[in-house]
Design an enzyme around this catalytic site. Structure first.
Site, PDB file in Angstrom:
ATOM      1  N   ASP A  59      -0.888   3.301   7.964  1.00  0.00           N
ATOM      2  CA  ASP A  59       0.030   2.612   7.064  1.00  0.00           C
ATOM      3  C   ASP A  59       0.569   3.562   5.999  1.00  0.00           C
ATOM      4  O   ASP A  59      -0.131   3.945   5.077  1.00  0.00           O
ATOM      5  CB  ASP A  59      -0.735   1.445   6.402  1.00  0.00           C
ATOM      6  CG  ASP A  59       0.165   0.583   5.561  1.00  0.00           C
ATOM      7  OD1 ASP A  59      -0.359  -0.354   4.922  1.00  0.00           O
ATOM      8  OD2 ASP A  59       1.383   0.833   5.520  1.00  0.00           O
ATOM      9  N   ASP A  69       2.350  -7.061   2.902  1.00  0.00           N
ATOM     10  CA  ASP A  69       1.649  -6.391   1.793  1.00  0.00           C
ATOM     11  C   ASP A  69       1.567  -7.304   0.580  1.00  0.00           C
ATOM     12  O   ASP A  69       2.596  -7.683   0.017  1.00  0.00           O
ATOM     13  CB  ASP A  69       2.417  -5.120   1.385  1.00  0.00           C
ATOM     14  CG  ASP A  69       2.229  -4.001   2.391  1.00  0.00           C
ATOM     15  OD1 ASP A  69       3.242  -3.518   2.938  1.00  0.00           O
ATOM     16  OD2 ASP A  69       1.074  -3.629   2.637  1.00  0.00           O
TER      17      ASP A  69
HETATM   18  C1  DX5 Z   1       2.332   0.768   0.892  1.00  0.00           C
HETATM   19  C2  DX5 Z   1       2.281  -0.304   1.975  1.00  0.00           C
HETATM   20  C3  DX5 Z   1       3.010   0.112   3.218  1.00  0.00           C
HETATM   21  C4  DX5 Z   1       4.455   0.504   2.967  1.00  0.00           C
HETATM   22  C5  DX5 Z   1       4.976   1.261   4.167  1.00  0.00           C
HETATM   23  O1  DX5 Z   1       1.369   0.445  -0.063  1.00  0.00           O
HETATM   24  O2  DX5 Z   1       0.943  -0.575   2.322  1.00  0.00           O
HETATM   25  O3  DX5 Z   1       2.938  -0.940   4.174  1.00  0.00           O
HETATM   26  O4  DX5 Z   1       5.228  -0.645   2.750  1.00  0.00           O
HETATM   27  O5  DX5 Z   1       6.233   1.761   3.834  1.00  0.00           O
HETATM   28  P1  DX5 Z   1       6.673   3.235   4.297  1.00  0.00           P
HETATM   29  O6  DX5 Z   1       6.625   3.215   5.803  1.00  0.00           O
HETATM   30  O7  DX5 Z   1       8.057   3.384   3.753  1.00  0.00           O
HETATM   31  O8  DX5 Z   1       5.678   4.185   3.733  1.00  0.00           O
HETATM   32 ZN    ZN Z   2       0.473  -2.027   3.826  1.00  0.00          ZN
END
Ligand code: DX5
Ligand code: ZN
Length: 219
Positions: free
Chosen positions: A174, A34
């Site tokens: 996601d 990310d």
């Molecule tokens: C949020 C990111 C995700 C996040 C996922 O903006 O795009 O990839 O890190 O984390 P969880 O699974 O904890 O929602």
């Molecule tokens: Zn992400």
């Protein structure tokens, strides 16, 4: 074939080298990286230097999620690191078709990320040119948020478009993806699961291999 894409932003920031070893042992299919500019999304995360260093440090393919305005400023640099998939937000660019062609021309698999309020029909004229669609199941920016159930309908819409125009399309979900939310996501067409704090990254002594197996068993 379901793929698990480990959201490394959720790993222990003081031990990224160790995290990559643990993810290799857990046989994750992709590293979800990310990148956030603090403007398109309210958080700043994971810059180019870290991407370059991590990419050199593992053979796991990278699924870069570039949550930034004017993402085209970074395409050449990111391609230079050998990144396999680069996904940009449909909402962050004025000329999505041109940006997708540019990413493809640099040898990366182009992807489009859709925020929760964005309609799947923005994909209509570029779905044949992309390798991946990421349906955000939380508002982008932070880990640990709650799953947004309305996105299940969108996953199904993307799947229907893929069946017609792009049978090999990777459909990623996601945000808050875990044993509870995976079954409905996969039933609606998701085939890439971004694993964050609610599935794999549960601390230094978590058994990543076991947690990945639980994800794959819960489809
Ligand atoms: C949020 C990111 C995700 C996040 C996922 O903006 O795009 O990839 O890190 O984390 P969880 O699974 O904890 O929602
Ligand atoms: Zn992400």
């Amino acid at each position: 074939m379901i793929k698990v894409s480990a959201s490394i932003m959720c790993g222990n920031s003081m031990k990224y080298g160790e995290e990559l070893r643990r993810l290799e042992e857990a046989n994750v299919d992709l590293i979800h990286f990310d990148m956030m500019d603090g403007s398109f999304v309210p958080n700043i995360a994971m810059g180019l230097y870290l991407l370059e260093a991590m990419k050199k440090n593992t053979n796991i393919p990278f699924d870069v999620h570039l949550a930034a305005w004017e993402p085209s400023r970074y395409y050449e640099e990111i391609a230079g690191y050998g990144v396999e998939y680069l996904s940009i937000h449909a909402e962050a660019v004025k000329h999505l078709h041109r940006d997708i062609q540019k990413i493809n021309s640099l040898g990366m698999g182009a992807g489009v990320v859709l925020n929760p309020a964005t309609n799947a029909n923005v994909l209509e004229y570029i779905i044949e040119d992309i390798k991946m669609v990421t349906v955000m199941t939380v508002d982008p920016g932070f880990a640990g948020q709650k799953f947004i159930p309305s996105q299940l309908k969108k996953i199904q819409e993307v799947k229907k478009m893929a069946e017609k125009y792009n049978k090999d399309l990777l459909i990623s979900v996601d945000g808050n993806i875990n044993a509870n939310t995976i079954p409905n996501c996969v039933a609606n067409g998701a085939n890439v699961l971004v694993a964050g704090t609610s599935s794999i990254f549960k601390g230094d002594d978590a058994d990543y291999k076991k947690l990945v197996e639980i994800m794959k068993e819960s489809v």
